[in-house]
Write a protein that holds these residues in place. Structure first.
Motif, PDB file in Angstrom:
ATOM      1  N   ASP A 142      -8.668  65.575 107.194  1.00 12.92           N
ATOM      2  CA  ASP A 142      -9.055  64.588 106.193  1.00 12.92           C
ATOM      3  C   ASP A 142     -10.557  64.693 105.953  1.00 12.92           C
ATOM      4  O   ASP A 142     -11.277  65.350 106.687  1.00 12.92           O
ATOM      5  N   ILE A 143     -11.016  64.035 104.917  1.00 16.30           N
ATOM      6  CA  ILE A 143     -12.421  64.119 104.509  1.00 16.30           C
ATOM      7  C   ILE A 143     -13.335  63.452 105.533  1.00 16.30           C
ATOM      8  O   ILE A 143     -14.421  63.955 105.820  1.00 16.30           O
ATOM      9  N   GLN A 144     -12.911  62.344 106.121  1.00 13.89           N
ATOM     10  CA  GLN A 144     -13.748  61.649 107.096  1.00 13.89           C
ATOM     11  C   GLN A 144     -14.010  62.523 108.332  1.00 13.89           C
ATOM     12  O   GLN A 144     -15.110  62.511 108.876  1.00 13.89           O
ATOM     13  N   THR A 145     -13.016  63.282 108.768  1.00 10.44           N
ATOM     14  CA  THR A 145     -13.199  64.179 109.906  1.00 10.44           C
ATOM     15  C   THR A 145     -14.199  65.270 109.569  1.00 10.44           C
ATOM     16  O   THR A 145     -15.056  65.625 110.383  1.00 10.44           O
ATOM     17  N   ALA A 146     -14.111  65.813 108.358  1.00  7.46           N
ATOM     18  CA  ALA A 146     -15.048  66.855 107.933  1.00  7.46           C
ATOM     19  C   ALA A 146     -16.465  66.304 107.824  1.00  7.46           C
ATOM     20  O   ALA A 146     -17.431  66.963 108.228  1.00  7.46           O
ATOM     21  N   HIS A 168     -23.793  69.666  98.992  1.00  9.38           N
ATOM     22  CA  HIS A 168     -23.122  70.468  97.982  1.00  9.38           C
ATOM     23  C   HIS A 168     -21.734  70.941  98.404  1.00  9.38           C
ATOM     24  O   HIS A 168     -21.111  71.724  97.707  1.00  9.38           O
ATOM     25  N   LEU A 169     -21.216  70.468  99.508  1.00  4.26           N
ATOM     26  CA  LEU A 169     -19.885  70.869  99.953  1.00  4.26           C
ATOM     27  C   LEU A 169     -18.826  70.229  99.074  1.00  4.26           C
ATOM     28  O   LEU A 169     -18.953  69.088  98.639  1.00  4.26           O
ATOM     29  N   SER A 170     -17.763  70.972  98.813  1.00  7.41           N
ATOM     30  CA  SER A 170     -16.650  70.410  98.042  1.00  7.41           C
ATOM     31  C   SER A 170     -15.521  70.085  99.022  1.00  7.41           C
ATOM     32  O   SER A 170     -14.703  70.928  99.357  1.00  7.41           O
ATOM     33  N   LEU A 171     -15.522  68.856  99.500  1.00  7.81           N
ATOM     34  CA  LEU A 171     -14.527  68.418 100.465  1.00  7.81           C
ATOM     35  C   LEU A 171     -13.313  67.873  99.721  1.00  7.81           C
ATOM     36  O   LEU A 171     -13.411  66.919  98.961  1.00  7.81           O
ATOM     37  N   GLU A 172     -12.177  68.498  99.964  1.00  7.83           N
ATOM     38  CA  GLU A 172     -10.927  68.087  99.340  1.00  7.83           C
ATOM     39  C   GLU A 172      -9.926  67.760 100.430  1.00  7.83           C
ATOM     40  O   GLU A 172      -9.956  68.330 101.505  1.00  7.83           O
ATOM     41  N   GLY A 173      -9.043  66.856 100.158  1.00  2.92           N
ATOM     42  CA  GLY A 173      -8.012  66.500 101.133  1.00  2.92           C
ATOM     43  C   GLY A 173      -7.775  65.010 101.129  1.00  2.92           C
ATOM     44  O   GLY A 173      -8.195  64.284 100.225  1.00  2.92           O
ATOM     45  N   LYS A 174      -7.073  64.564 102.172  1.00  2.00           N
ATOM     46  CA  LYS A 174      -6.787  63.134 102.286  1.00  2.00           C
ATOM     47  C   LYS A 174      -8.092  62.391 102.570  1.00  2.00           C
ATOM     48  O   LYS A 174      -8.908  62.845 103.363  1.00  2.00           O
ATOM     49  N   PRO A 175      -8.313  61.248 101.948  1.00  2.00           N
ATOM     50  CA  PRO A 175      -9.549  60.513 102.194  1.00  2.00           C
ATOM     51  C   PRO A 175      -9.582  59.840 103.567  1.00  2.00           C
ATOM     52  O   PRO A 175     -10.649  59.597 104.111  1.00  2.00           O
TER      53      PRO A 175
END
Length: 86
Positions: A23-27, A40-47
């Motif tokens: 998920d985005i929070q883990t990243a 500038h990272l493009s984080l995609e996934g479950k919020p």
């Protein structure tokens, strides 16, 4: 891994992959732990990860229910003796 974009930081692709798999929070937490300023990272996934917070709540609830069952089933409560009324 970075053959198409050699100018990127080595950990950017794994962090973006982490956001897709978990998920985005883990990243975001991983970025914080690495102390990397990545605007500038493009984080995609479950919020939000429901498993990370839901599982401890379910286990805690089941533990409380098990404790209540064990207390009522196996632990005898001492009661005050009844007095005779005249």
């Amino acid at each position: 891994m970075h053959s198409d974009t050699p100018e990127r930081y080595v950990m950017e692709a794994p962090i973006e992959d982490l956001s897709k798999q978990e998920d985005i929070q883990t990243a975001k937490f991983a970025v914080k732990r690495l102390e990397y300023r990545a605007n500038h990272l493009s984080l995609e996934g479950k919020p939000f990860s429901i498993e990370a917070f839901g599982l401890p709540l379910v286990i805690g609830g089941l533990s409380v229910l098990a404790a209540i069952y064990i207390d009522r089933r196996f632990i005898k409560k001492k009661t005050a003796p009844k007095t005779k009324q005249m």
